[in-house]
Scaffold this active site. Sequence first.
Site, mmCIF file in Angstrom:
data_model
loop_
_atom_site.group_PDB
_atom_site.id
_atom_site.type_symbol
_atom_site.label_atom_id
_atom_site.label_comp_id
_atom_site.label_asym_id
_atom_site.label_seq_id
_atom_site.Cartn_x
_atom_site.Cartn_y
_atom_site.Cartn_z
ATOM 1 N N HIS A 36 0.840 -1.199 0.000
ATOM 2 C CA HIS A 36 0.000 0.000 0.000
ATOM 3 C C HIS A 36 0.880 1.256 0.000
ATOM 4 O O HIS A 36 0.558 2.242 -0.666
ATOM 5 C CB HIS A 36 -0.889 0.034 1.249
ATOM 6 C CG HIS A 36 -1.812 -1.132 1.396
ATOM 7 N ND1 HIS A 36 -1.603 -2.120 2.330
ATOM 8 C CD2 HIS A 36 -2.953 -1.462 0.742
ATOM 9 C CE1 HIS A 36 -2.578 -3.009 2.256
ATOM 10 N NE2 HIS A 36 -3.408 -2.656 1.297
ATOM 11 N N ARG A 196 -3.511 -10.277 4.663
ATOM 12 C CA ARG A 196 -3.913 -11.567 5.225
ATOM 13 C C ARG A 196 -2.714 -12.437 5.629
ATOM 14 O O ARG A 196 -2.906 -13.449 6.300
ATOM 15 C CB ARG A 196 -4.778 -12.337 4.220
ATOM 16 C CG ARG A 196 -6.147 -11.699 4.024
ATOM 17 C CD ARG A 196 -7.047 -12.590 3.181
ATOM 18 N NE ARG A 196 -8.445 -12.280 3.373
ATOM 19 C CZ ARG A 196 -9.170 -11.519 2.571
ATOM 20 N NH1 ARG A 196 -8.633 -10.979 1.501
ATOM 21 N NH2 ARG A 196 -10.444 -11.294 2.821
HETATM 22 P P1 AMP Z 1 -6.556 -3.882 -0.114
HETATM 23 O O1 AMP Z 1 -6.390 -2.964 1.059
HETATM 24 O O2 AMP Z 1 -6.064 -5.259 0.122
HETATM 25 O O3 AMP Z 1 -7.924 -3.806 -0.702
HETATM 26 O O4 AMP Z 1 -5.597 -3.316 -1.233
HETATM 27 C C1 AMP Z 1 -5.636 -1.969 -1.611
HETATM 28 C C2 AMP Z 1 -4.783 -1.787 -2.828
HETATM 29 O O5 AMP Z 1 -3.448 -2.161 -2.541
HETATM 30 C C3 AMP Z 1 -5.251 -2.659 -4.013
HETATM 31 O O6 AMP Z 1 -5.173 -1.886 -5.196
HETATM 32 C C4 AMP Z 1 -4.250 -3.774 -3.991
HETATM 33 O O7 AMP Z 1 -4.045 -4.359 -5.265
HETATM 34 C C5 AMP Z 1 -2.994 -3.055 -3.528
HETATM 35 N N1 AMP Z 1 -2.036 -4.005 -2.980
HETATM 36 C C6 AMP Z 1 -2.251 -4.926 -1.993
HETATM 37 N N2 AMP Z 1 -1.143 -5.663 -1.794
HETATM 38 C C7 AMP Z 1 -0.206 -5.224 -2.667
HETATM 39 C C8 AMP Z 1 1.139 -5.601 -2.973
HETATM 40 N N3 AMP Z 1 1.757 -6.571 -2.330
HETATM 41 N N4 AMP Z 1 1.777 -4.916 -3.954
HETATM 42 C C9 AMP Z 1 1.152 -3.930 -4.630
HETATM 43 N N5 AMP Z 1 -0.100 -3.528 -4.396
HETATM 44 C C10 AMP Z 1 -0.782 -4.163 -3.434
#
Ligand code: AMP
Length: 293
Positions: A36, A196
Amino acid sequence: MTTAARLRAESARLLKEKGGSSQGLVPTMGALHEGHAELARTAVAQNDVVVVSIFVNPLQFGEAADLERYPRTLEADLALLDAVGVDLVFAPEVEEVYPGGQPTVRISAGPMAAKWEGASRPGHFDGALTVVAKLLHYGMPGAAGAELPTYRAYFGQKDAQQLALVQRMVADLNFPVEIVPVPIVRSADGLALSSRNRFLSAGEREAALVLSRALRLIEERANAHQPLDLESAQALVESQPLVELDYFDVVDPRTLEPLAENCRDTPFRGEGLAIIAAKVGPVRLIDNVPLDS
Ligand code: AMP
């Protein structure tokens, strides 16, 4: 801030104060990590004003228990975003986003949402796109002078199907925003960062490394213009008893349709995306690697 009205007022004030001409939005569900942070950093480098939203969207969770279990770490999230130089954090309550209860009108994510992640999570992408549509509206910059500010929104390639669907929604429904994909951030041993991962035991975390190893095998073969030989990479994943494979395939990155069989058995050329999903202990993990040779 927690209300859309404050967000609108504050982002307009900031854009004016900075004499800026661009605004970036990074939608997240919190429990932030370096992945993030990379999205936020990219947004800060490219825009005058950057908004990060933190909202755990009930609409995209199938089971209530999964929603309740989702990690919430607001204090640490705010510290991370402050260090990266984000201007505004929008962290609304569920009632702010869905004041009349669950919306009766929603985005229909269409056939691209029925497979891969959608196959095991029915309704997930309708819920995800509905909230992304709302967040894109909340984060939209106000007029600054005669010119309309540039508006960009940042999504991780980690969630490749979500990214492809958001790009599709923005194109199909003419959202006035540029979608900027950000490459996956991994830990040093290759595991893709995910909110996760904290639920993995030490043994499960070690076992989970076969996902990125299998993807790397495919990537190396693509770069060497060899047949991708998905079967042997899949056998590597299946040799790990703690890992229960859901899918492993090579697809078109825009449509997510599997590439023709002959791309796997003849030397690989062109563009593709190797995608994998598996359950490791209690945790469902996804990962992918873009192929370009
Ligand atoms: P989330 O909070 O899991 O919904 O993710 C929010 C954003 O962060 C989404 O656009 C995800 O694809 C991105 N994201 C989550 N994990 C990663 C990662 N390891 N590398 C790059 N972007 C990520």
